[in-house]
Design a protein around this motif. Structure first.
Motif, PDB file in Angstrom:
ATOM      1  N   LEU A   1      47.515  -5.147  36.650  1.00 33.00           N
ATOM      2  CA  LEU A   1      48.747  -5.415  37.352  1.00 33.00           C
ATOM      3  C   LEU A   1      48.409  -3.965  38.249  1.00 33.00           C
ATOM      4  N   ARG A   2      48.758  -2.867  37.129  1.00 34.20           N
ATOM      5  CA  ARG A   2      48.396  -1.354  37.949  1.00 34.20           C
ATOM      6  C   ARG A   2      48.171  -1.625  39.185  1.00 34.20           C
ATOM      7  N   ALA A   3      47.293  -2.064  39.308  1.00 28.35           N
ATOM      8  CA  ALA A   3      46.597  -1.781  40.586  1.00 28.35           C
ATOM      9  C   ALA A   3      47.584  -2.425  42.274  1.00 28.35           C
ATOM     10  N   LEU A   4      47.819  -3.832  40.910  1.00 28.13           N
ATOM     11  CA  LEU A   4      48.520  -4.547  41.838  1.00 28.13           C
ATOM     12  C   LEU A   4      49.888  -3.904  42.162  1.00 28.13           C
ATOM     13  N   ARG A   5      50.926  -2.949  41.284  1.00 32.82           N
ATOM     14  CA  ARG A   5      52.023  -2.441  41.276  1.00 32.82           C
ATOM     15  C   ARG A   5      51.786  -2.049  42.692  1.00 32.82           C
TER      16      ARG A   5
ATOM     17  N   SER B   1      41.466  -2.207  54.806  1.00 32.66           N
ATOM     18  CA  SER B   1      41.931  -2.436  52.956  1.00 32.66           C
ATOM     19  C   SER B   1      42.924  -1.543  52.477  1.00 32.66           C
ATOM     20  N   GLU B   2      43.525  -0.998  52.061  1.00 35.33           N
ATOM     21  CA  GLU B   2      43.668  -0.274  50.672  1.00 35.33           C
ATOM     22  C   GLU B   2      43.005  -0.416  49.531  1.00 35.33           C
ATOM     23  N   LEU B   3      42.856   1.265  48.838  1.00 32.28           N
ATOM     24  CA  LEU B   3      41.994   1.455  48.331  1.00 32.28           C
ATOM     25  C   LEU B   3      42.541   1.414  46.897  1.00 32.28           C
ATOM     26  N   TYR B   4      41.677   0.998  45.451  1.00 27.55           N
ATOM     27  CA  TYR B   4      42.430   1.391  44.113  1.00 27.55           C
ATOM     28  C   TYR B   4      41.466   1.826  43.138  1.00 27.55           C
ATOM     29  N   PHE B   5      41.713   3.128  42.747  1.00 24.02           N
ATOM     30  CA  PHE B   5      40.386   3.325  42.212  1.00 24.02           C
ATOM     31  C   PHE B   5      40.751   3.002  40.657  1.00 24.02           C
ATOM     32  N   CYS B   6      39.937   3.171  39.975  1.00 26.84           N
ATOM     33  CA  CYS B   6      40.153   2.940  38.130  1.00 26.84           C
ATOM     34  C   CYS B   6      39.432   3.343  37.594  1.00 26.84           C
ATOM     35  N   ASP B   7      39.987   4.300  36.681  1.00 22.82           N
ATOM     36  CA  ASP B   7      38.627   5.226  35.219  1.00 22.82           C
ATOM     37  C   ASP B   7      37.788   3.923  34.644  1.00 22.82           C
ATOM     38  N   VAL B   8      38.445   3.045  34.507  1.00 29.47           N
ATOM     39  CA  VAL B   8      37.375   2.051  32.942  1.00 29.47           C
ATOM     40  C   VAL B   8      36.075   1.547  33.633  1.00 29.47           C
ATOM     41  N   TYR B   9      35.072   1.292  32.585  1.00 31.63           N
ATOM     42  CA  TYR B   9      34.127   0.339  32.849  1.00 31.63           C
ATOM     43  C   TYR B   9      35.070  -1.026  33.088  1.00 31.63           C
ATOM     44  N   TRP B  10      33.946  -1.934  33.736  1.00 30.59           N
ATOM     45  CA  TRP B  10      34.225  -2.568  34.301  1.00 30.59           C
ATOM     46  C   TRP B  10      34.698  -3.838  33.081  1.00 30.59           C
ATOM     47  N   PRO B  11      33.816  -3.813  32.070  1.00 27.06           N
ATOM     48  CA  PRO B  11      33.621  -4.927  30.506  1.00 27.06           C
ATOM     49  C   PRO B  11      34.846  -4.574  29.938  1.00 27.06           C
TER      50      PRO B  11
ATOM     51  N   GLY C   1      35.540   4.513  38.213  1.00 27.60           N
ATOM     52  CA  GLY C   1      36.038   6.274  37.941  1.00 27.60           C
ATOM     53  C   GLY C   1      35.044   6.030  39.556  1.00 27.60           C
ATOM     54  N   GLU C   2      34.182   5.579  40.303  1.00 28.11           N
ATOM     55  CA  GLU C   2      33.464   6.547  41.502  1.00 28.11           C
ATOM     56  C   GLU C   2      34.869   5.892  42.239  1.00 28.11           C
ATOM     57  N   ARG C   3      34.554   7.079  42.917  1.00 29.98           N
ATOM     58  CA  ARG C   3      35.602   7.134  44.414  1.00 29.98           C
ATOM     59  C   ARG C   3      34.631   7.093  45.997  1.00 29.98           C
ATOM     60  N   ARG C   4      33.722   5.717  45.565  1.00 25.21           N
ATOM     61  CA  ARG C   4      33.503   4.922  46.954  1.00 25.21           C
ATOM     62  C   ARG C   4      33.232   3.071  47.276  1.00 25.21           C
TER      63      ARG C   4
END
Length: 259
Positions: free
Chosen positions: A244-248, A226-236, A211-214
């Motif tokens: 797949l949503r990031a790729l989409r 680069s294109e940036l994609y921030f995901c709210d879930v923790y890595w594990p 969830g961090e945006r940096r």
């Protein structure tokens, strides 16, 4: 929803995402900031080292998704120079043990298809970790690999640029160049040739979990376009559906390369 129905719905959604991505413009190189191991563990009442273990083991699964999608280059941010210097020594020791016993060990298995590259200030690592990673890099160097994994550890993007400029200046000085000659030789291409990641393409997509945006100093030079994609879930807890949503998201964008 019952667990079995939930699992079936999840598999169906994964299948639909894969179909939508078939024939789409996918990234050649994905870089990932594997953030959130400690917070994932804390929410479950677990010790930080447990989060690091799950995070290290999860990389194996994520690399499988990348290979299946045909992504030939992956770079992962494991630990910064500040992480090595400022975090609790027991936590750092445990993280380094995970690097030795999980990542380095698994990459050297005969059935592994990934060639390892290292990026960062390896001199800040414990001797055992540095030796294990260098051995894994050497072992996979002659591998006829279709896939390349770069591990950024003891890494700081600003220090990388400083080191690259210093290396360029040293090389030109050894060649007998004058100060004027050196000044003329400092170009973006010349500096890039002295980065830790020389010889590998810049990332098309950077994914950060937690969830961090940096970017936190990750690939400052290489990720300029680069294109940036921030995901709210923790890595594990980063799932295939999140990947797949990031790729989409990437496939739906029109890359402008700074324009």
């Amino acid at each position: 929803m019952m667990p079995s129905l939930r699992a079936a719905a999840y598999r169906l959604y994964i299948h639909r995402l894969r179909r939508r991505l078939a024939g789409a413009a996918l990234p050649r190189h994905v870089a990932m900031v594997m953030d959130g191991n400690r917070r994932w563990a804390r929410e479950r009442g677990l010790a930080p080292q447990t989060g690091h273990r799950y995070g290290a083991e999860h990389l194996d699964e994520v690399l499988g998704w990348c290979a299946e999608a045909g992504i030939a280059h992956v770079t992962v941010f494991v630990a910064s120079v500040d992480n090595m210097r400022k975090r609790d020594s027991d936590e750092v020791d445990n993280l380094m043990a995970m690097m030795e016993n999980v990542i380095a060990h698994r990459l050297t298995r005969p059935d592994n298809r990934w060639q390892l590259h290292l990026a960062g200030r390896l001199d800040v690592l414990p001797d055992s970790t540095r030796n294990a990673l260098k051995l894994a890099e050497e072992t996979t160097r002659e591998r006829d690999a279709l896939f390349h994994l770069t591990v950024a550890i003891g890494y700081d993007g600003r220090e990388e640029i400083v080191d690259a400029v210093r290396s360029l200046l040293d090389a030109r000085a050894r060649a007998g160049a004058t100060i004027h000659d050196v000044a003329q030789d400092i170009t973006a291409e010349a500096i890039a040739a002295h980065l830790y990641t020389d010889g590998r393409p810049d990332p098309d997509l950077v994914i950060r979990t937690s969830g961090e945006r940096r970017l936190s100093g990750f690939l400052l030079w290489q990720a300029a376009y680069s294109e940036l994609y921030f995901c709210d879930v923790y890595w594990p807890g980063f799932r295939e559906v999140d990947f797949l949503r990031a790729l989409r998201s990437y496939a739906a964008r029109s890359r402008r390369f700074g324009a």
